[in-house]
Design a protein around this motif. Structure first.
Motif, PDB file in Angstrom:
ATOM      1  N   ARG A  32     -52.621 112.979  29.732  1.00  0.00           N
ATOM      2  CA  ARG A  32     -52.712 114.446  29.733  1.00  0.00           C
ATOM      3  C   ARG A  32     -52.620 114.993  31.157  1.00  0.00           C
ATOM      4  O   ARG A  32     -52.048 116.056  31.390  1.00  0.00           O
ATOM      5  CB  ARG A  32     -54.031 114.853  29.074  1.00  0.00           C
ATOM      6  CG  ARG A  32     -54.359 116.309  29.097  1.00  0.00           C
ATOM      7  CD  ARG A  32     -53.682 117.041  27.965  1.00  0.00           C
ATOM      8  NE  ARG A  32     -53.918 118.464  28.060  1.00  0.00           N
ATOM      9  CZ  ARG A  32     -54.338 119.209  27.081  1.00  0.00           C
ATOM     10  NH1 ARG A  32     -54.570 118.678  25.912  1.00  0.00           N
ATOM     11  NH2 ARG A  32     -54.495 120.486  27.250  1.00  0.00           N
ATOM     12  N   LEU A  33     -53.167 114.254  32.126  1.00  0.00           N
ATOM     13  CA  LEU A  33     -53.174 114.723  33.514  1.00  0.00           C
ATOM     14  C   LEU A  33     -51.861 114.436  34.234  1.00  0.00           C
ATOM     15  O   LEU A  33     -51.569 115.059  35.252  1.00  0.00           O
ATOM     16  CB  LEU A  33     -54.337 114.080  34.275  1.00  0.00           C
ATOM     17  CG  LEU A  33     -55.728 114.462  33.774  1.00  0.00           C
ATOM     18  CD1 LEU A  33     -56.790 113.686  34.524  1.00  0.00           C
ATOM     19  CD2 LEU A  33     -55.963 115.954  33.893  1.00  0.00           C
ATOM     20  N   ASP A  34     -51.074 113.498  33.731  1.00  0.00           N
ATOM     21  CA  ASP A  34     -49.792 113.146  34.341  1.00  0.00           C
ATOM     22  C   ASP A  34     -48.701 114.016  33.719  1.00  0.00           C
ATOM     23  O   ASP A  34     -48.466 113.944  32.515  1.00  0.00           O
ATOM     24  CB  ASP A  34     -49.498 111.671  34.086  1.00  0.00           C
ATOM     25  CG  ASP A  34     -48.146 111.232  34.592  1.00  0.00           C
ATOM     26  OD1 ASP A  34     -47.575 111.917  35.459  1.00  0.00           O
ATOM     27  OD2 ASP A  34     -47.651 110.194  34.119  1.00  0.00           O
ATOM     28  N   PRO A  35     -48.014 114.856  34.512  1.00  0.00           N
ATOM     29  CA  PRO A  35     -47.002 115.744  33.946  1.00  0.00           C
ATOM     30  C   PRO A  35     -45.894 114.994  33.203  1.00  0.00           C
ATOM     31  O   PRO A  35     -45.444 115.437  32.150  1.00  0.00           O
ATOM     32  CB  PRO A  35     -46.443 116.495  35.149  1.00  0.00           C
ATOM     33  CG  PRO A  35     -47.391 116.289  36.255  1.00  0.00           C
ATOM     34  CD  PRO A  35     -48.167 115.047  35.949  1.00  0.00           C
ATOM     35  N   VAL A  36     -45.470 113.869  33.734  1.00  0.00           N
ATOM     36  CA  VAL A  36     -44.413 113.093  33.080  1.00  0.00           C
ATOM     37  C   VAL A  36     -44.931 112.506  31.772  1.00  0.00           C
ATOM     38  O   VAL A  36     -44.271 112.574  30.735  1.00  0.00           O
ATOM     39  CB  VAL A  36     -43.882 111.989  34.017  1.00  0.00           C
ATOM     40  CG1 VAL A  36     -42.892 111.090  33.300  1.00  0.00           C
ATOM     41  CG2 VAL A  36     -43.252 112.601  35.252  1.00  0.00           C
ATOM     42  N   GLY A  37     -46.139 111.949  31.815  1.00  0.00           N
ATOM     43  CA  GLY A  37     -46.722 111.369  30.608  1.00  0.00           C
ATOM     44  C   GLY A  37     -46.989 112.423  29.552  1.00  0.00           C
ATOM     45  O   GLY A  37     -46.724 112.217  28.371  1.00  0.00           O
ATOM     46  N   SER A  38     -47.495 113.558  29.980  1.00  0.00           N
ATOM     47  CA  SER A  38     -47.782 114.644  29.046  1.00  0.00           C
ATOM     48  C   SER A  38     -46.500 115.151  28.383  1.00  0.00           C
ATOM     49  O   SER A  38     -46.478 115.414  27.181  1.00  0.00           O
ATOM     50  CB  SER A  38     -48.486 115.786  29.776  1.00  0.00           C
ATOM     51  OG  SER A  38     -48.901 116.771  28.885  1.00  0.00           O
ATOM     52  N   ALA A  39     -45.443 115.268  29.160  1.00  0.00           N
ATOM     53  CA  ALA A  39     -44.157 115.714  28.602  1.00  0.00           C
ATOM     54  C   ALA A  39     -43.619 114.685  27.608  1.00  0.00           C
ATOM     55  O   ALA A  39     -43.080 115.039  26.563  1.00  0.00           O
ATOM     56  CB  ALA A  39     -43.148 115.960  29.712  1.00  0.00           C
ATOM     57  N   ALA A  40     -43.778 113.402  27.926  1.00  0.00           N
ATOM     58  CA  ALA A  40     -43.285 112.353  27.029  1.00  0.00           C
ATOM     59  C   ALA A  40     -44.041 112.369  25.710  1.00  0.00           C
ATOM     60  O   ALA A  40     -43.436 112.207  24.644  1.00  0.00           O
ATOM     61  CB  ALA A  40     -43.417 110.991  27.704  1.00  0.00           C
ATOM     62  N   VAL A  41     -45.340 112.568  25.770  1.00  0.00           N
ATOM     63  CA  VAL A  41     -46.138 112.600  24.546  1.00  0.00           C
ATOM     64  C   VAL A  41     -45.766 113.804  23.693  1.00  0.00           C
ATOM     65  O   VAL A  41     -45.786 113.740  22.465  1.00  0.00           O
ATOM     66  CB  VAL A  41     -47.648 112.619  24.888  1.00  0.00           C
ATOM     67  CG1 VAL A  41     -48.494 112.908  23.667  1.00  0.00           C
ATOM     68  CG2 VAL A  41     -48.060 111.301  25.515  1.00  0.00           C
ATOM     69  N   GLY A  42     -45.372 114.891  24.329  1.00  0.00           N
ATOM     70  CA  GLY A  42     -45.043 116.109  23.608  1.00  0.00           C
ATOM     71  C   GLY A  42     -43.641 116.154  23.022  1.00  0.00           C
ATOM     72  O   GLY A  42     -43.292 117.109  22.330  1.00  0.00           O
ATOM     73  N   ARG A  43     -42.831 115.121  23.272  1.00  0.00           N
ATOM     74  CA  ARG A  43     -41.460 115.122  22.749  1.00  0.00           C
ATOM     75  C   ARG A  43     -41.444 114.951  21.237  1.00  0.00           C
ATOM     76  O   ARG A  43     -42.271 114.256  20.668  1.00  0.00           O
ATOM     77  CB  ARG A  43     -40.666 113.987  23.385  1.00  0.00           C
ATOM     78  CG  ARG A  43     -40.377 114.224  24.853  1.00  0.00           C
ATOM     79  CD  ARG A  43     -39.650 113.078  25.476  1.00  0.00           C
ATOM     80  NE  ARG A  43     -38.314 112.939  24.896  1.00  0.00           N
ATOM     81  CZ  ARG A  43     -37.509 111.935  25.169  1.00  0.00           C
ATOM     82  NH1 ARG A  43     -37.879 110.981  25.989  1.00  0.00           N
ATOM     83  NH2 ARG A  43     -36.321 111.871  24.628  1.00  0.00           N
ATOM     84  N   SER A  44     -40.468 115.568  20.619  1.00  0.00           N
ATOM     85  CA  SER A  44     -40.329 115.459  19.162  1.00  0.00           C
ATOM     86  C   SER A  44     -39.646 114.133  18.812  1.00  0.00           C
ATOM     87  O   SER A  44     -38.872 113.586  19.610  1.00  0.00           O
ATOM     88  CB  SER A  44     -39.499 116.616  18.624  1.00  0.00           C
ATOM     89  OG  SER A  44     -38.146 116.457  19.013  1.00  0.00           O
ATOM     90  N   PRO A  45     -39.884 113.631  17.624  1.00  0.00           N
ATOM     91  CA  PRO A  45     -39.202 112.405  17.193  1.00  0.00           C
ATOM     92  C   PRO A  45     -37.680 112.562  17.204  1.00  0.00           C
ATOM     93  O   PRO A  45     -36.951 111.627  17.537  1.00  0.00           O
ATOM     94  CB  PRO A  45     -39.711 112.188  15.768  1.00  0.00           C
ATOM     95  CG  PRO A  45     -41.028 112.897  15.720  1.00  0.00           C
ATOM     96  CD  PRO A  45     -40.880 114.063  16.655  1.00  0.00           C
ATOM     97  N   GLU A  46     -37.194 113.755  16.877  1.00  0.00           N
ATOM     98  CA  GLU A  46     -35.751 113.993  16.873  1.00  0.00           C
ATOM     99  C   GLU A  46     -35.172 113.876  18.276  1.00  0.00           C
ATOM    100  O   GLU A  46     -34.099 113.306  18.480  1.00  0.00           O
ATOM    101  CB  GLU A  46     -35.430 115.374  16.293  1.00  0.00           C
ATOM    102  CG  GLU A  46     -35.777 115.529  14.830  1.00  0.00           C
ATOM    103  CD  GLU A  46     -37.257 115.814  14.576  1.00  0.00           C
ATOM    104  OE1 GLU A  46     -37.990 116.169  15.525  1.00  0.00           O
ATOM    105  OE2 GLU A  46     -37.679 115.660  13.424  1.00  0.00           O
TER     106      GLU A  46
END
Length: 81
Positions: A52-66
């Motif tokens: 959650r604190l890592d911008p790259v990690g947070s963005a990756a977690v928020g990606r859609s399956p599509e």
């Protein structure tokens, strides 16, 4: 985050909405004398805070399956060429 107290504080301050409540609910149903069970519950939540604190990690977690599927298809197509 070496203790449950530290993990709770981190989830309260930096966790996704609902993480702390889900963590507490999982602990309520666990046998607190079974340290392996407690570790299985705590481990995923310990990893969520740094993500959650890592911008790259947070963005990756928020990606859609599509979006992920499309990226994999592009990479596979590029590797065949």
């Amino acid at each position: 985050m070496r203790t449950l107290h530290e993990l709770r504080a981190a989830l309260r301050a930096h966790g996704h909405p609902g993480d702390l409540a889900q963590f507490e609910e999982a602990l309520e149903t666990a046998d607190l004398d079974d340290l392996t069970a407690i570790r299985r519950i705590a481990q995923p939540y310990r990893h969520r805070v740094p993500l959650r604190l890592d911008p790259v990690g947070s963005a990756a977690v928020g990606r859609s399956p599509e979006d992920i599927t499309d990226e994999l298809r592009r990479k596979l197509a590029d590797s065949v060429r």
